[in-house]
Motif scaffolding. Sequence first.
Motif, short mmCIF file in Angstrom:
data_model
loop_
_atom_site.label_atom_id
_atom_site.label_comp_id
_atom_site.label_asym_id
_atom_site.label_seq_id
_atom_site.Cartn_x
_atom_site.Cartn_y
_atom_site.Cartn_z
N ILE A 425 0.85 -1.20 0.00
CA ILE A 425 0.00 0.00 0.00
C ILE A 425 0.88 1.24 0.00
O ILE A 425 1.87 1.32 0.74
CB ILE A 425 -0.93 0.01 1.24
CG1 ILE A 425 -1.85 -1.20 1.23
CG2 ILE A 425 -1.75 1.30 1.27
CD1 ILE A 425 -2.71 -1.32 2.47
N SER A 426 0.52 2.22 -0.84
CA SER A 426 1.20 3.53 -0.84
C SER A 426 0.24 4.58 -0.30
O SER A 426 -0.95 4.58 -0.65
CB SER A 426 1.62 3.92 -2.27
OG SER A 426 2.62 3.05 -2.74
N ASN A 427 0.75 5.44 0.55
CA ASN A 427 -0.07 6.50 1.17
C ASN A 427 0.29 7.85 0.57
O ASN A 427 1.47 8.20 0.46
CB ASN A 427 0.15 6.53 2.68
CG ASN A 427 -0.26 5.25 3.35
OD1 ASN A 427 -1.34 4.72 3.07
ND2 ASN A 427 0.58 4.73 4.22
N GLY A 428 -0.73 8.62 0.20
CA GLY A 428 -0.52 9.97 -0.29
C GLY A 428 -0.10 10.02 -1.74
O GLY A 428 0.00 9.01 -2.44
N ILE A 429 0.15 11.25 -2.20
CA ILE A 429 0.58 11.46 -3.59
C ILE A 429 2.07 11.20 -3.73
O ILE A 429 2.52 10.52 -4.65
CB ILE A 429 0.25 12.90 -4.03
CG1 ILE A 429 -1.26 13.11 -4.04
CG2 ILE A 429 0.82 13.18 -5.42
CD1 ILE A 429 -1.67 14.51 -4.44
N TYR A 430 2.85 11.74 -2.81
CA TYR A 430 4.30 11.58 -2.86
C TYR A 430 4.70 10.47 -1.90
O TYR A 430 4.49 10.56 -0.70
CB TYR A 430 4.98 12.90 -2.48
CG TYR A 430 4.56 14.05 -3.38
CD1 TYR A 430 5.07 14.18 -4.65
CD2 TYR A 430 3.63 15.00 -2.92
CE1 TYR A 430 4.68 15.24 -5.47
CE2 TYR A 430 3.25 16.06 -3.74
CZ TYR A 430 3.77 16.16 -5.02
OH TYR A 430 3.39 17.19 -5.82
N HIS A 431 5.26 9.43 -2.44
CA HIS A 431 5.56 8.25 -1.63
C HIS A 431 6.69 7.47 -2.29
O HIS A 431 7.06 7.72 -3.44
CB HIS A 431 4.31 7.36 -1.51
CG HIS A 431 3.69 7.04 -2.85
ND1 HIS A 431 4.22 6.12 -3.71
CD2 HIS A 431 2.60 7.56 -3.48
CE1 HIS A 431 3.49 6.05 -4.81
NE2 HIS A 431 2.50 6.93 -4.69
N ASP A 432 7.21 6.52 -1.54
CA ASP A 432 8.19 5.61 -2.11
C ASP A 432 7.48 4.54 -2.93
O ASP A 432 6.30 4.26 -2.73
CB ASP A 432 9.01 4.94 -0.99
CG ASP A 432 9.89 5.94 -0.26
OD1 ASP A 432 10.32 6.92 -0.91
OD2 ASP A 432 10.13 5.76 0.94
N GLY A 433 8.22 3.92 -3.83
CA GLY A 433 7.66 2.83 -4.61
C GLY A 433 7.43 1.60 -3.76
O GLY A 433 8.03 1.41 -2.70
N ILE A 434 6.55 0.73 -4.23
CA ILE A 434 6.30 -0.55 -3.57
C ILE A 434 7.31 -1.56 -4.11
O ILE A 434 7.41 -1.75 -5.33
CB ILE A 434 4.86 -1.02 -3.83
CG1 ILE A 434 3.86 -0.05 -3.18
CG2 ILE A 434 4.65 -2.43 -3.30
CD1 ILE A 434 2.42 -0.35 -3.53
N GLN A 435 8.06 -2.18 -3.22
CA GLN A 435 9.10 -3.12 -3.62
C GLN A 435 8.68 -4.52 -3.19
O GLN A 435 8.33 -4.75 -2.04
CB GLN A 435 10.43 -2.77 -2.94
CG GLN A 435 10.81 -1.30 -2.98
CD GLN A 435 11.32 -0.85 -4.32
OE1 GLN A 435 11.64 -1.66 -5.17
NE2 GLN A 435 11.38 0.45 -4.52
N VAL A 436 8.76 -5.46 -4.12
CA VAL A 436 8.47 -6.87 -3.83
C VAL A 436 9.69 -7.67 -4.27
O VAL A 436 9.94 -7.83 -5.48
CB VAL A 436 7.21 -7.37 -4.54
CG1 VAL A 436 6.96 -8.84 -4.21
CG2 VAL A 436 6.00 -6.52 -4.15
N ALA A 437 10.47 -8.13 -3.31
CA ALA A 437 11.70 -8.85 -3.62
C ALA A 437 11.44 -10.35 -3.60
O ALA A 437 10.63 -10.86 -2.82
CB ALA A 437 12.79 -8.49 -2.60
N PHE A 438 12.14 -11.06 -4.47
CA PHE A 438 12.08 -12.52 -4.45
C PHE A 438 13.36 -13.08 -5.07
O PHE A 438 13.99 -12.45 -5.91
CB PHE A 438 10.85 -13.05 -5.18
CG PHE A 438 10.83 -12.80 -6.66
CD1 PHE A 438 11.31 -13.74 -7.57
CD2 PHE A 438 10.34 -11.61 -7.18
CE1 PHE A 438 11.30 -13.50 -8.94
CE2 PHE A 438 10.32 -11.36 -8.53
CZ PHE A 438 10.80 -12.31 -9.42
N ARG A 439 13.74 -14.24 -4.60
CA ARG A 439 14.90 -14.94 -5.16
C ARG A 439 14.41 -16.13 -5.98
O ARG A 439 13.37 -16.71 -5.69
CB ARG A 439 15.82 -15.43 -4.04
CG ARG A 439 16.59 -14.31 -3.34
CD ARG A 439 17.55 -14.91 -2.31
NE ARG A 439 18.48 -13.92 -1.79
CZ ARG A 439 18.33 -13.27 -0.67
NH1 ARG A 439 17.25 -13.48 0.06
NH2 ARG A 439 19.23 -12.41 -0.26
N ALA A 440 15.20 -16.49 -6.97
CA ALA A 440 14.83 -17.60 -7.84
C ALA A 440 16.08 -18.43 -8.14
O ALA A 440 17.20 -17.92 -8.09
CB ALA A 440 14.21 -17.09 -9.14
#
Length: 824
Positions: A425-440
């Motif tokens: 979830i991102s809050n507001g107009i100015y925010h950090d990106g959503i990061q989803v990390a995974f290893r393969a």
Amino acid sequence: MNRPYNLMIKCRLSAARSVSLFRKITAGLLLMFSSLPLSQAEDAPAPAVDPATSLPAAPSWLPPVTPVPGETAPASDATPAPAADTPQTDTTPVNNSTAIPDASAAAPVMPLVQPVTSNITVAEMGQPNGLTLSGGQLQSGIIFTLPADEVVTNAHLSLALKISPALIARDTTLELMLNGQPLGNLPLNQSSNGGDVYDLDIPSAMVVSNNNLSFRVHDSNTMTCEKDQSDKYWVTILPTTSIGLEGQQLNIGRNLGNFPRPFFDGLQMQESKITLGFSASMKPGDVSAAAIVSSYLGMLSDYRSIDFPVILNDLPDQNGILFGKPGDKIGSLTLPASKGASLQIIDNPINPVYKLLLVLGNDDNELRQSAYRLISGGMPNNVDHLDVAQQTIPTSKLYDAPRWIDTSRPVTLGELAGKDPDSLISNGIYHDGIQVAFRAAPDLFMWDGHNIPVRIDYRFPTENWIDEDNSRLNVSINSNFLRSLTVNKVGLVENIWRRLGGDSRQERYTLQLAPYLIYGDNQLQFYFDIKPKKEAPCGILTSDNIKSRIDPKSFIDLSGSYHFAQLPNLSYFVGASYPYSKLADFSDTLMLLPPAPTADEVHTLLNLASRAGKATGMPVNHVQVAFGLKGDEQNNPLFDRDVLAVATLGDTSFTQQLLADSPFSINGGAMGVKTPTDIQRVVAWLTGDWYRQPVDADRYLSSTGAWRGFVSYRSRWSADHVVVLATGTDDQQLLKIHNDLKSPKINANVRGDLAIITDENGIRSFSVGQQFPTGQMPWYMMVLWYASNHIVILSLIATLLSLVIGLSLFVVLRRHAAKRLGQK
């Protein structure tokens, strides 16, 4: 130009006096305790604090902790746990199983605290590029943590800023806050654009284990209403900004229940150094047990850096873990007698504030049992000695590493995001990106034209001041832009329907991801680029009340991929410890060292084991270690596996044996590349292997003095396995590999089967030897793969078949024509 600037600290007089009084009392108590005789210090009351509360959670690969039958903690060794964060000594009486320091060693003074200093930069706090405040995003912060067994007595902030000229011309100030309490206000209109450093003393009582250092720009001219000026008005907190800390290392007592503290603390943001010690008669079983423990601690460190210095026949100056058999002597310490596998924690004879953890066993199996018990679950509390019962150590299956994404089914982003539901979830107009990390697993293979489906379910806010035509959801993976998704469906019919009041929201999209974009370590990135309309009120721009969401049911589907690769390939090794990590417990791996390994060679090997645990999320519980080559390895089942070796080029005899029948050679302590024979050149040409660089690699090696790096080739003991040799011209070069592998640039450029790293030229990689396929694919795909990768042989076969068929038809038709014409 650096010039100090005295910040205006805004705090009430009573608060200042309280802080000053607290610091004086703390310093006085520490001084009093450190000067008291031991018997008096023991009587000092301490609040009861559970030391386990700051320990990291048990890893997911472990079963629930249950008592092991036959496992006991001697009653004479069990003592009440001292307070985790309170200076106190352990008064456990010494019994027959206690480690005995040399009688010749002088009895040390018994301090309760030890001075420590540290300096944490913003880069080490997780912001390698610093922190920029601009436009409507005028407030942000950084979280930093400190080990729980340290008390801060003095803190200092060195604030390095870079400010835009336009912002300097305005009436703005930068407000600093720590844990919600104001530190001071800095006027930004008196700075130069060259960057300035400002110094500020921080009340030590404000610094705790978990801290939030926040920054906010105050602007009297309402800069927040200037929506499109983010490139004009900005201030950057540079990554060199740092917090210097002075404090006291507390004596948390001898308690196995504190493990992994005090050796490793998950709150430590800087690199952790955990010293491992061995006797002068170190055996392979000792190193095997150390590899298990170091891989576990590497797994706990995750993204943090961790290092394992090794000492032989000496005691560490601070905390350390010792491995050996009862009766072994390490420095002034003789390891205590033990009837079987056991664990014990004692005061360091050099300084009792620090602790030594003894991992003991009478043979290699008992040492492995002790190491596995240490890492396989919570240790019993309030004991300093534990007799370990024998238990079965579970084995891994192919590609079952807990940190590797499942390739048998679609995996939701909710699973990848972990236990934090707000991370999508991102809050507001100015925010950090959503990061989803995974290893393969790095050997994922898909045929050309096949893609990986990534379904994204998302929702923008439904506010009437949002410019829906220009707002976008930008999606990328590993910094490669994939697509910009719109708020509403695009098309003539959809546009007309929306203008008529219908619902045309686009809240689902399936991306087709090219297989080559998936690495061993990956990061999906989502950024909701919300554009407000021109008439949007200023207050909306700084509000965090609106939310943009990625649905946790969104998924990535790798079920159409296969495990197939060509080896040797060093990029797989540095990225995910492959092929050793195919079985995450290293049950198909042999770690090989010279006959008499140096401390630096063992140090490098244990760091590589730590990287493996970090990559897979599982310790190397079944790894085997061997010293030297004895000549009987050809039929030795221990060598029927992948081999990970560490040796310097100075070990000429060992490296010559190791590199026999490989494309590499050792001559006078220098490595070279063997010249291919004519037959090898013909075979390489026929098989389409046209990109080998043996001559270039040999020239580069012959012109390079000091270097370190990796060599890989097909194992002569087992044709289905590989050998990777971590090497360097000397021990000093070998130790630099640890820092090299922390560099993303070096990691990205390690490939082929020879990687050479120098201080002057960085990394150079070459392909020297022949690769071979490994993995599992359907037979018909293997046929197609061989045909596509051996085009010359395929062309020759096609030509030969054409000749045979053509000549056969010629003979048949000629006979038919002769028969038709009546000729014999």
